[in-house]
Design an enzyme around this catalytic site. Structure first.
Site, mmCIF file in Angstrom:
data_model
loop_
_atom_site.group_PDB
_atom_site.id
_atom_site.type_symbol
_atom_site.label_atom_id
_atom_site.label_comp_id
_atom_site.label_asym_id
_atom_site.label_seq_id
_atom_site.Cartn_x
_atom_site.Cartn_y
_atom_site.Cartn_z
ATOM 1 N N LYS A 16 29.680 -31.177 11.946
ATOM 2 C CA LYS A 16 29.483 -31.710 10.592
ATOM 3 C C LYS A 16 28.941 -33.129 10.686
ATOM 4 O O LYS A 16 29.578 -34.006 11.250
ATOM 5 C CB LYS A 16 30.803 -31.663 9.826
ATOM 6 C CG LYS A 16 31.288 -30.218 9.688
ATOM 7 C CD LYS A 16 32.334 -30.026 8.624
ATOM 8 C CE LYS A 16 32.612 -28.522 8.507
ATOM 9 N NZ LYS A 16 33.529 -28.178 7.436
ATOM 10 N N CYS A 80 19.139 -16.263 7.827
ATOM 11 C CA CYS A 80 19.743 -16.516 9.152
ATOM 12 C C CYS A 80 18.749 -16.301 10.281
ATOM 13 O O CYS A 80 19.001 -16.713 11.408
ATOM 14 C CB CYS A 80 20.940 -15.609 9.356
ATOM 15 S SG CYS A 80 22.146 -15.737 8.044
ATOM 16 N N GLY A 115 30.716 -27.800 1.446
ATOM 17 C CA GLY A 115 31.673 -26.811 1.933
ATOM 18 C C GLY A 115 31.685 -25.548 1.095
ATOM 19 O O GLY A 115 30.955 -25.422 0.116
ATOM 20 N N ARG A 187 44.547 -18.264 7.056
ATOM 21 C CA ARG A 187 44.395 -18.012 5.614
ATOM 22 C C ARG A 187 43.477 -16.813 5.327
ATOM 23 O O ARG A 187 42.428 -16.657 5.960
ATOM 24 C CB ARG A 187 43.796 -19.290 5.002
ATOM 25 C CG ARG A 187 43.549 -19.271 3.527
ATOM 26 C CD ARG A 187 43.393 -20.708 3.014
ATOM 27 N NE ARG A 187 42.273 -21.431 3.624
ATOM 28 C CZ ARG A 187 41.036 -21.428 3.132
ATOM 29 N NH1 ARG A 187 40.746 -20.727 2.054
ATOM 30 N NH2 ARG A 187 40.078 -22.134 3.710
ATOM 31 N N CYS A 199 32.662 -17.405 10.513
ATOM 32 C CA CYS A 199 32.033 -18.515 11.207
ATOM 33 C C CYS A 199 32.195 -19.790 10.378
ATOM 34 O O CYS A 199 32.212 -19.743 9.157
ATOM 35 C CB CYS A 199 30.559 -18.218 11.479
ATOM 36 S SG CYS A 199 29.573 -17.953 10.002
#
Ligand code: ZN
Lengths: 379, 130
Positions: A16, A80, A115, A187, A199
């Site tokens: 990040k 992708c 995010g 989670r 991912c």
């Protein structure tokens, strides 16, 4: 037809980088690839830049930083598969004799979205009705479990393997191992996927120098030949489609194997599109590594671990290395080239001679996937 | 006769003679391909002889997931799946009832999202017993 070889690869560690621009993510990967190849910037004749969400002129923005300008730059969006599609354009240009020495870039900055799940095309009917990538892969998983009796633990074992591989990859976003219990207890995201079966989101860049076979030896003693460069699109189906058989990858794999003159038994190392745990299992079968419904047993046998018959995702794959969408295909090539050179240290697949990359994606209505690009390499 | 789609018009949804909601797809006059949502051109043969057609209200659940993430407007958790209608057309939809693969399902209308202007109505498929 002339052949094409890879003589240089480079990438930045996936992660990040909210404070870096796309251009500043990209140029260090390019510099690393040029140094790896021993090629001067002035020797690059053209560049192909893949990005899915990086915006206009991504290649020019990256190359403008380092003065590698005034050459043809082609920017490519294919979800992708963006930078693997860019590689195919580069390979075609070299094979056709248009260029002798070209550059491929894959670059993406997902932290700019703050995010959450990947933003999809809002014009798409199913996206407007709530479809997300986790939901799409989760439906594949549920049907696969229903048809073949695979368990939640079978899926979670993919994450355990790939996270263990990522521990040894300094370019991976996730560098810690996880246990089966930790994967299953994380989670819930989209049943049956827990967080550790998805991912991570992040940023990254990777670059590849491709040249004509005839000139490769001037730059490196260990060029890696491109023996298949395949791209296909999904088939639009308004009715039934078997979500346990990724038809786009099945067709692409057959085309790539034919072009390369190799089969599943010849592949030593494979970087494949494990965006979610189920994906790697489906792709074992799609690439002919085992029969239908046998993927979980293949994984459990250790055949796809480093040191096994064919190491799948020794880099850690998307699950550990990360998945900055447009950079993924190029980064897969970085790993396979390093594997074929024997540069991978603790994650090295012993005596790897033939390697495969596979990037597929694009969540749009009526398609298994929108795009799929497969490359096979040999030393 | 009550229109069960209510006042708010729902994209892709109409009502049959009994006032029950139906999905409005299209059928190709040239090759017979059926599609939902409706389109002006056939994805199989490129014919533009597409006629609006009410889809069967029942089908079977091909697969599903209960989703705990995604854009804020959607309910959490949200049950979604692919339904294969009796005419072979596949529809992505929210689900009602405990989802079971291969279960028989029927079309209905319900609140499906919380938009900026309040609750949004949409089509759903509900598990039928047995
Ligand atoms: Zn037609």
């Amino acid at each position: 037809m002339r052949g094409a070889s890879v003589i240089g690869v480079g990438m930045i560690p996936f992660g990040k980088y909210p404070d870096r621009t796309l251009a500043d993510l990209g140029w260090p990967a390019v510099v690393a690839a040029l140094k790896d190849a021993g090629v001067a910037p002035g020797q690059i004749e053209a560049a192909y830049c893949g990005t899915a969400l990086g915006g206009m002129m991504a290649g020019q923005r990256v190359l403008g930083r380092i003065g590698l300008t005034g050459i043809p730059v082609t920017n490519i969006e294919n979800a992708c598969s963006s930078s693997s599609t860019a590689l195919r354009q580069a390979v075609m240009a070299v094979r056709a004799g248009v260029h002798d020495m070209v550059l491929v870039i894959g670059v993406e900055k997902l932290t700019k979205f703050g995010g959450g799940t990947l933003p999809l095309e809002e014009e798409d009917w199913e996206v407007r009705h709530g479809l997300s990538m986790p939901a799409l892969y989760a439906m594949r998983a549920q049907r696969y479990m229903h048809e073949f009796g695979a368990t939640a633990a079978d899926l979670a074992a993919v994450s355990v393997k790939n996270r263990a591989n990522g521990v040894h990859n300094p370019d991976a976003q996730m560098r810690s191992a996880v246990s089966l219990e930790e994967v299953l207890a994380s989670r819930m995201i989209a049943e049956p996927f827990t967080l550790l079966q998805c991912c991570p989101t992040g940023d990254g860049a990777a670059a590849i120098v491709v040249c004509a076979d005839a000139v490769a030896a001037r730059f490196r003693s260990d060029p890696v030949r491109v023996i298949a460069s395949d791209l296909t699109s999904g088939r639009f189906m308004p009715g039934f489609r078997d979500m346990t058989t990724p038809e786009i990858t099945v067709r692409g794999a057959a085309e790539a194997y034919e072009e390369a003159g190799v089969g599943p038994g010849d592949i030593d190392v494979a970087e494949i599109h494990d965006a979610f745990s189920i994906a790697e299992l489906l792709y074992y079968e799609a690439f002919g590594m085992c029969g239908r419904g046998e993927a979980a047993a293949l994984l459990a046998s250790g055949a796809t671990a480093i040191g096994g018959r064919v190491a799948f995702n020794p880099s850690g794959g998307l699950l550990a290395k990360g998945h900055p969408v447009g950079a993924t295909g190029a980064a897969q090539v970085v790993e396979v080239v390093r594997q074929l050179r024997g540069q991978c240290g603790a994650r090295q697949q012993p005596d790897a001679k033939v390697g495969l990359t596979h990037a597929t994606g694009g969540g749009i209505s009526g398609f298994d996937h929108g795009a799929c690009s497969i490359h096979i390499f040999a030393r | 006769m009550a229109d069960s789609t209510g006042d708010q018009r729902i994209e892709g949804v109409g009502a049959d003679a009994q006032g029950q909601p139906v999905l409005l797809g299209a059928a190709c006059g040239a090759c017979g391909t059926r599609i939902f949502p409706a389109a002006g051109v056939c994805p199989h043969c490129m014919s533009e002889a597409m006629a609006i057609e009410a889809m069967p209200r029942r089908g079977r659940l091909y697969s599903f997931s209960i989703v705990h993430t995604g854009p804020r407007k959607w309910p959490r958790p949200m049950s979604v799946g692919y339904v294969d209608l009796e005419n072979g057309v596949r529809v992505f939809s929210q689900l009602r009832g405990r989802p079971r693969i291969d279960a028989a399902v029927e079309l209905g209308i319900d609140t499906v999202a919380q938009g900026t202007d309040g609750p949004e109505r949409g089509f759903v498929f509900t598990m039928l017993e047995g």
